[in-house]
Design a protein around this motif. Structure first.
Motif, mmCIF file in Angstrom:
data_model
loop_
_atom_site.group_PDB
_atom_site.id
_atom_site.type_symbol
_atom_site.label_atom_id
_atom_site.label_comp_id
_atom_site.label_asym_id
_atom_site.label_seq_id
_atom_site.Cartn_x
_atom_site.Cartn_y
_atom_site.Cartn_z
ATOM 1 N N SER A 1 31.807 14.685 -9.017
ATOM 2 C CA SER A 1 31.833 15.241 -8.161
ATOM 3 C C SER A 1 30.271 13.901 -7.761
ATOM 4 O O SER A 1 29.688 13.799 -6.401
ATOM 5 C CB SER A 1 30.892 16.058 -8.190
ATOM 6 N N TYR A 2 29.916 13.087 -9.107
ATOM 7 C CA TYR A 2 28.154 12.702 -8.779
ATOM 8 C C TYR A 2 29.252 10.981 -8.509
ATOM 9 O O TYR A 2 27.934 10.241 -8.181
ATOM 10 C CB TYR A 2 28.135 12.595 -10.229
ATOM 11 N N LEU A 3 30.525 11.279 -8.183
ATOM 12 C CA LEU A 3 31.146 9.864 -7.316
ATOM 13 C C LEU A 3 31.677 10.313 -5.734
ATOM 14 O O LEU A 3 32.485 9.207 -5.542
ATOM 15 C CB LEU A 3 31.676 8.804 -8.551
ATOM 16 N N GLN A 4 31.194 11.090 -5.653
ATOM 17 C CA GLN A 4 31.733 11.858 -4.254
ATOM 18 C C GLN A 4 30.148 12.032 -3.331
ATOM 19 O O GLN A 4 29.695 12.208 -3.396
ATOM 20 C CB GLN A 4 32.297 12.388 -3.866
ATOM 21 N N THR A 5 30.754 11.098 -2.273
ATOM 22 C CA THR A 5 29.317 11.625 -0.592
ATOM 23 C C THR A 5 29.550 12.732 -0.788
ATOM 24 O O THR A 5 30.190 13.802 -0.341
ATOM 25 C CB THR A 5 29.778 10.731 0.484
ATOM 26 N N GLY A 6 28.280 13.230 -0.378
ATOM 27 C CA GLY A 6 27.460 14.426 0.421
ATOM 28 C C GLY A 6 27.401 15.007 -0.907
ATOM 29 O O GLY A 6 27.486 16.841 -0.177
ATOM 30 N N SER B 1 34.770 -6.813 -15.546
ATOM 31 C CA SER B 1 34.834 -5.972 -15.547
ATOM 32 C C SER B 1 33.099 -5.824 -15.818
ATOM 33 O O SER B 1 33.095 -6.245 -16.429
ATOM 34 C CB SER B 1 35.639 -5.964 -17.155
ATOM 35 N N VAL B 2 32.533 -4.888 -15.626
ATOM 36 C CA VAL B 2 31.126 -4.908 -15.512
ATOM 37 C C VAL B 2 30.758 -3.456 -15.882
ATOM 38 O O VAL B 2 31.640 -2.379 -15.930
ATOM 39 C CB VAL B 2 30.198 -5.157 -14.193
ATOM 40 N N VAL B 3 29.161 -3.138 -16.519
ATOM 41 C CA VAL B 3 28.405 -2.359 -16.554
ATOM 42 C C VAL B 3 28.203 -1.433 -15.808
ATOM 43 O O VAL B 3 27.355 -2.691 -15.503
ATOM 44 C CB VAL B 3 28.094 -1.907 -17.629
ATOM 45 N N PHE B 4 27.808 -0.770 -15.453
ATOM 46 C CA PHE B 4 26.361 -0.429 -13.987
ATOM 47 C C PHE B 4 26.333 1.473 -14.090
ATOM 48 O O PHE B 4 27.025 2.101 -15.106
ATOM 49 C CB PHE B 4 27.237 0.159 -12.971
ATOM 50 N N ASN B 5 25.075 1.664 -13.589
ATOM 51 C CA ASN B 5 24.293 3.037 -14.509
ATOM 52 C C ASN B 5 24.497 3.247 -12.877
ATOM 53 O O ASN B 5 25.008 3.226 -11.841
ATOM 54 C CB ASN B 5 22.944 2.523 -15.038
ATOM 55 N N SER B 6 23.530 4.599 -13.013
ATOM 56 C CA SER B 6 24.058 5.764 -12.081
ATOM 57 C C SER B 6 22.869 5.499 -10.919
ATOM 58 O O SER B 6 23.118 6.175 -9.886
ATOM 59 C CB SER B 6 23.713 6.944 -12.280
ATOM 60 N N GLU B 7 22.088 4.683 -11.366
ATOM 61 C CA GLU B 7 21.439 3.929 -10.180
ATOM 62 C C GLU B 7 20.808 2.243 -9.262
ATOM 63 O O GLU B 7 21.220 2.199 -8.186
ATOM 64 C CB GLU B 7 19.649 3.681 -11.154
ATOM 65 N N ALA B 8 22.209 1.774 -10.206
ATOM 66 C CA ALA B 8 22.223 1.003 -9.634
ATOM 67 C C ALA B 8 23.339 -0.603 -9.912
ATOM 68 O O ALA B 8 23.857 -0.198 -11.038
ATOM 69 C CB ALA B 8 21.352 -0.196 -8.801
ATOM 70 N N PHE B 9 24.355 -1.038 -9.923
ATOM 71 C CA PHE B 9 25.576 -1.486 -9.440
ATOM 72 C C PHE B 9 24.647 -2.684 -9.588
ATOM 73 O O PHE B 9 24.075 -3.954 -8.474
ATOM 74 C CB PHE B 9 26.671 -2.132 -9.099
ATOM 75 N N PRO B 10 25.347 -3.356 -11.023
ATOM 76 C CA PRO B 10 24.870 -5.439 -10.846
ATOM 77 C C PRO B 10 25.266 -6.135 -10.082
ATOM 78 O O PRO B 10 25.833 -6.203 -10.392
ATOM 79 C CB PRO B 10 24.486 -5.128 -12.723
ATOM 80 N N ALA C 1 25.385 17.348 -3.728
ATOM 81 C CA ALA C 1 23.876 17.052 -4.441
ATOM 82 C C ALA C 1 23.509 16.232 -5.991
ATOM 83 O O ALA C 1 22.602 15.213 -5.975
ATOM 84 C CB ALA C 1 22.945 18.457 -4.806
ATOM 85 N N ALA C 2 24.624 16.323 -6.393
ATOM 86 C CA ALA C 2 24.715 15.496 -7.921
ATOM 87 C C ALA C 2 25.135 13.945 -7.824
ATOM 88 O O ALA C 2 25.173 13.063 -8.097
ATOM 89 C CB ALA C 2 25.857 16.160 -8.674
ATOM 90 N N THR C 3 25.402 13.620 -6.227
ATOM 91 C CA THR C 3 26.151 12.559 -6.075
ATOM 92 C C THR C 3 25.010 11.259 -6.596
ATOM 93 O O THR C 3 23.448 11.038 -6.254
ATOM 94 C CB THR C 3 26.450 11.792 -4.685
ATOM 95 N N TRP C 4 25.302 10.205 -7.720
ATOM 96 C CA TRP C 4 24.555 9.380 -7.744
ATOM 97 C C TRP C 4 23.928 7.803 -6.783
ATOM 98 O O TRP C 4 24.995 8.132 -5.750
ATOM 99 C CB TRP C 4 24.974 8.437 -8.673
ATOM 100 N N PRO C 5 23.353 7.593 -7.403
ATOM 101 C CA PRO C 5 22.392 7.243 -6.086
ATOM 102 C C PRO C 5 23.104 5.752 -5.946
ATOM 103 O O PRO C 5 23.490 4.951 -5.146
ATOM 104 C CB PRO C 5 21.305 6.453 -6.223
ATOM 105 N N VAL C 6 23.546 5.770 -7.131
ATOM 106 C CA VAL C 6 24.289 3.609 -6.785
ATOM 107 C C VAL C 6 25.520 3.768 -6.833
ATOM 108 O O VAL C 6 26.566 2.927 -6.064
ATOM 109 C CB VAL C 6 25.020 3.741 -8.435
ATOM 110 N N LEU C 7 26.222 4.777 -6.192
ATOM 111 C CA LEU C 7 27.651 5.476 -4.805
ATOM 112 C C LEU C 7 27.318 4.499 -3.710
ATOM 113 O O LEU C 7 27.967 3.938 -2.859
ATOM 114 C CB LEU C 7 27.264 7.494 -4.941
#
Lengths: 604, 348
Positions: free
Chosen positions: A225-230, A123-132, A232-238
């Protein structure tokens, strides 16, 4: 001497990392609590570790601190890795937020010799911009910790580990063994503080929102929606490999793994509570006369002796830690979280949809009583007490709330999420009896350690309080530690009333209660009366069925009555609020709410 | 017409000359359900898989029938056409009390209908491909007073379907090669039809703003069984895609595929990777392009440490799913989206 030893130990840790030998830097340390110093494992402690996390990573690579490298050691095939995402703020799409990811692995690793499935998770914590990935990376991508557990099948226990900077004077990232599940259930509130067992109450893996619709998890029922590709709101980390190419999975998939892991854990705990033979450590079995026998069960479910002959007598075993097992029947040791599948439309963290539910809300059956255990069946596969009406309580009682009624209930109760008026994402969210507790009881039923009538007797006490029942808890003191039981044959009718009347657990419990001469109307008195039932037609299972039917009819009647309906709904909703508050204020279970009462449940 | 492929991957539709029959059936499904008002469901050739925004999503669910009210797992096993409604059905082979084999199928009857249209012989080939050594009689396949040699292709196909599945006018499956008496071929439950799957996806792909996507199942009338495992999940996925908005379609070869078995499986006490054919010692065999799975329990296979007592028990561990292809709509023109300001509880 011990004083000197301690000084030496601390001296070792106080030496700057650069001066410590390479050997020490590869050591797996141990740490009791989050704030404790990390110390070396003894040779004996090291030798006791044999779960997949230890075997694949920590035994020889405790210096590995990059997630990429750790995952390569665990499962080199990326296609066999899965990720799951959870957060109490999961409905909020704004960037800059963190989420917890649970990572698990499927298939085999030649170095292990057994499948990884259900045997190891990170288990880890990530954020919208990057996965550690690495503690050496900066900014959003910096790896701050990894939590891990591994199942030691040989010893029947979970081992917990953590990679972080705590416990070492120079705050370097180190892996620590943080404890095992052995004895976890017996830990006091104080003993749990700052340990993994603060949340893993019984030592088992934890997924609070275990069953559909998995509130707070990314799932097929409620994808983000932010964890799905395609989008507008998709997070970069995806774009990260741990969330892309099919690796990100629905909570529905994790549910299956956790159910299986808990079941496996409970089975081993139950086995460990049985009397063993001195000669080989196997479970002791005797015949009706008390003479030792040795039998196996064949594929047809028959008992066979070593010479292959079918043994057609009764096989007895002895429980020697009955109280450890039966706690789960009398007490709420953990809870899971359930809700209706209807979106509340009142979640203050969600994208705007604050109109309330779009259709009727059905109150979950397990809010009314322990419907999963009493009903049996279902996805959890309980034998239970086979009370179909209990399982379908809400449908039977027509326990539905209209959208406008639901909004009124919330407004009247003034419940909040994150200090704002509103509800959880899914409507009528409440704690329910946990799978750890129910599955333990169910396995005890299947093994013949308890009978359905004994379980029904307990369930009848404070039936309408499925969690945190003081009345049922007060009866626990009468439960014996040691009793014999007959191992059921495959075609045995577990519900045969004669099994109940002949069962040593019933007799010993009744004897203990009688010694206190309880008042007939007290919980002990009522429990005793049930235990002493002699008429099969009035067995506790039958009485429970009648009580359930009456309960259903009463709720149904009140909800159908225009004079009583609103009062009944408010009473029920207030009861839901009460049980939420009990959960988040419980001296031990409060730790399961990592948001300090703000986000897990809507409360005033 | 799109060149729809053989869903079993066997090539038999081609070799028997049945492929055109099959394609015509599928074409009619894709055609009619893409014309549902306001749906974003499209014919397969209308969704370009090569676009950057295109993706294939596998929508999985558990095979266990959530709607069941049976008290006993074995009851669900025995009453397949009553309870097994998650686009998966199974048959249990026993020797006495011991289960030898559990066979799961997700095949639709249309496959066999296409073969029946060609000839009795083609149909027999198809049945033997699924059940090696099968020797069905004409009466078993078509009933009495029916000569398949003289019947029209449509009559053969229709008659086969009537006897292999539950219809409006029957509550039994007379064909023993599909009822479980001699084997299992394809889905027979009245809710487990290809048309139902198309209907579900198409109707749930009508964007309904004003309700949560997961509520769509309640708003599409009988197209979605809200109490099932499968329908709400598929419906939610279709609705989410429709809102983006995305065109979507069912991937070829269309159908429900077996994905994996969950759980801890052991052979003689040692845990195995049940989903790895090279490691599971033949205990679990998935064939026909994921449309058929056979669990062999004769080698000491257990679930956890317990012997398997029913197919229903295994269905709780069985994950199946459907593949959906979607791509972003490039313009609002022609979307035909019906924006609903507020959806009332009766779905209007």
């Amino acid at each position: 001497m011990s004083h000197v030893r301690i000084i030496v130990t601390f001296s070792l840790l106080c030496i700057p990392a650069s001066q410590v030998s390479a050997q020490h830097q590869t050591l797996l340390l141990k740490q009791t609590r989050n704030t404790s110093p990390a110390t070396n494992l003894t040779a004996a402690e090291f030798a006791e570790l044999s779960d997949p996390m230890f075997v694949l990573v920590l035994k020889d690579h405790a210096d590995v601190k990059k997630l990429d490298a750790i995952e390569d050691l665990i499962q080199p095939d990326p296609a066999k890795r899965r990720s799951f995402v959870v957060s109490e703020t999961i409905r909020a799409p704004q960037r800059g937020q963190g989420r917890r990811a649970v990572l698990d692995y499927r298939g085999s690793n030649p170095a292990l010799g057994a499948p990884l499935d259900n045997n190891l998770m990170l288990s880890v914590v990530f954020n919208s911009e990057a996965f550690p990935n690495s503690p050496d990376d900066g900014g959003a991508g910096q790896l701050r910790f990894i939590e891990a557990w591994g199942w030691d099948n040989h010893r029947g226990r979970y081992n917990y580990y953590k990679l972080d900077r705590s416990g070492t004077p120079d705050s370097r990232m180190t892996w620590k063994f943080r404890g095992s599940s052995v004895g976890a259930e017996n830990l006091s509130r104080f003993d749990r503080r700052g340990t993994c067992m603060e949340c893993h109450i019984n030592g088992a893996p934890l997924m609070k929102e275990l069953l559909f619709p998995w509130n707070n998890w990314d799932s097929s029922v409620s994808p983000l929606s932010y964890l799905q590709t395609g989008n507008a709101a998709t997070w970069p980390v995806l774009a990260d490999k741990r969330l892309s190419n099919g690796r990100l999975r629905s909570a529905a998939d994790l549910e299956g793994s956790i159910l299986a892991a808990i079941r496996q854990f409970n089975r081993r705990r139950i086995n460990s509570a049985l009397k063993r033979r001195d000669v080989d450590g196997n479970v002791e079995e005797t015949d009706a006369g008390g003479d030792p026998i040795s039998v196996l069960r064949n594929a047809q479910g028959e008992f066979v002796l070593a010479n292959g002959a079918v043994f057609d007598g009764r096989v007895f075993r002895t429980v020697v830690e009955g109280r450890r097992l039966l706690r789960h029947l009398f007490q709420t040791t953990e809870y899971n979280i359930i809700s209706d599948r209807r979106v509340s439309g009142l979640h203050p963290i969600a994208a705007p949809l604050n109109q309330g539910p779009s259709a009727n809300v059905t109150i979950p059956s397990s809010f009314f009583l322990n419907s999963n255990l009493i009903g049996g069946g279902g996805l959890t596969e309980y034998t239970g007490l086979r009370n179909a009406r209990a399982r379908q309580f809400s449908a039977q009682a027509n326990a539905v709330v209209k959208p406008d009624e639901y909004k009124t209930l919330l407004a009247n109760a003034d419940v909040r999420i994150n200090n704002r008026p509103g509800d959880a994402h899914f409507a009528w969210i409440v704690p329910e009896a946990s799978h750890v507790d129910n599955d333990t009881v169910d396995q005890l039923l299947k093994e013949g350690i308890v009978t359905p009538d004994f379980v029904a007797s307990v369930m009848l006490i404070d039936l309408e309080t499925p969690l945190f029942s003081d009345e049922r808890q007060s009866l626990f003191r009468f439960v014996p530690d040691t009793f014999r039981f007959v191992v059921p044959a495959d075609d045995d009718d577990l519900f045969d009333f004669r099994k109940f009347t002949a069962h040593e657990l019933r007799a010993k419990t009744a004897e203990a209660i009688e010694a206190t001469t309880p008042d007939a109307s007290s919980p002990a008195g009522r429990f005793l009366s049930l235990l002493k039932t002699a008429d099969a037609n009035r067995s506790p299972v039958v009485q429970l069925k009648e009580a359930t039917d009456a309960y259903i009819d009463r709720v149904k009647q009140r909800l159908a009555s225009s004079a009583d309906r609103q009062a009944e709904l408010q009473r029920l909703y207030n009861k839901a609020v009460d049980v939420r508050l009990q959960a988040i204020r419980h001296p031990v279970l409060r730790a399961l709410d990592e948001t300090n009462g703000r986000l897990l449940f809507p409360v005033p | 017409m799109f060149d729809y492929t053989d869903p079993t991957g066997s090539g038999l539709l081609d070799s028997t000359g049945a492929i055109t029959n099959y394609r015509q059936q599928l074409e009619s499904f894709y055609d009619s359900f893409s014309q549902i008002q306001n749906t974003t469901f499209q014919k397969i050739e209308s969704v370009n898989p090569s676009l950057p925004s295109s993706r294939v999503d596998t929508i999985p669910w558990i095979a266990f029938p959530r709607t069941n009210l049976a008290n006993d797992d074995r009851q669900i096993d025995r009453q397949r056409i009553r309870w097994q409604d998650e686009y998966v059905e199974w048959d249990v082979d026993r020797t006495g009390r011991r289960i030898d084999r559990i066979t799961f199928t997700t095949e639709f009857v249309e496959y066999y209908q296409a073969l029946a249209k060609v000839s009795r012989a083609a149909l027999l080939d198809g049945i033997r491909d699924a059940i090696p050594g099968a020797n069905p009689t004409n009466v078993e396949l078509f009933g009495s007073n029916f000569n398949p040699a003289n019947a029209t292709p449509d009559a053969r196909a229709r008659r086969f379907r009537e006897r292999a599945t539950v219809t409006q006018s029957s509550t039994t499956v007379p064909n023993p090669w599909n009822s479980g008496r001699k084997g299992i071929l394809c889905l027979s439950h009245r809710n487990n039809t290809l048309g139902a799957l198309f209907n579900l996806v198409s109707r749930c792909a009508v964007p309904r703003i004003g309700a949560a996507p997961s509520d769509t199942c309640d708003l599409v009338g009988g197209a979605c069984g809200a109490g099932r495992n499968s329908d709400p999940i598929v419906c939610t996925a279709a609705q989410n895609a429709a809102r983006e908005p995305r065109d979507l379609t069912l991937v070829d070869p269309v159908g429900v595929k077996i994905i994996e078995l969950r759980g801890i499986w052991k052979i003689n006490g040692t845990q195995i990777d049940i989903n790895d054919p090279s490691a599971n010692q033949g205990a679990w065999t998935v064939s026909r392009n994921g449309r058929r799975g056979v669990l062999d329990l004769t080698s000491g296979l257990t679930l956890g440490d317990s012997h398997v007592r029913s197919g229903t028990e295994v269905s709780r561990q069985l994950v199946v799913g459907v593949d959906v292809l979607s791509s972003k709509k490039t313009s609002a023109a022609g979307m035909g989206i019906g924006l609903i300001d507020r959806v009332s509880s009766d779905g209007t």
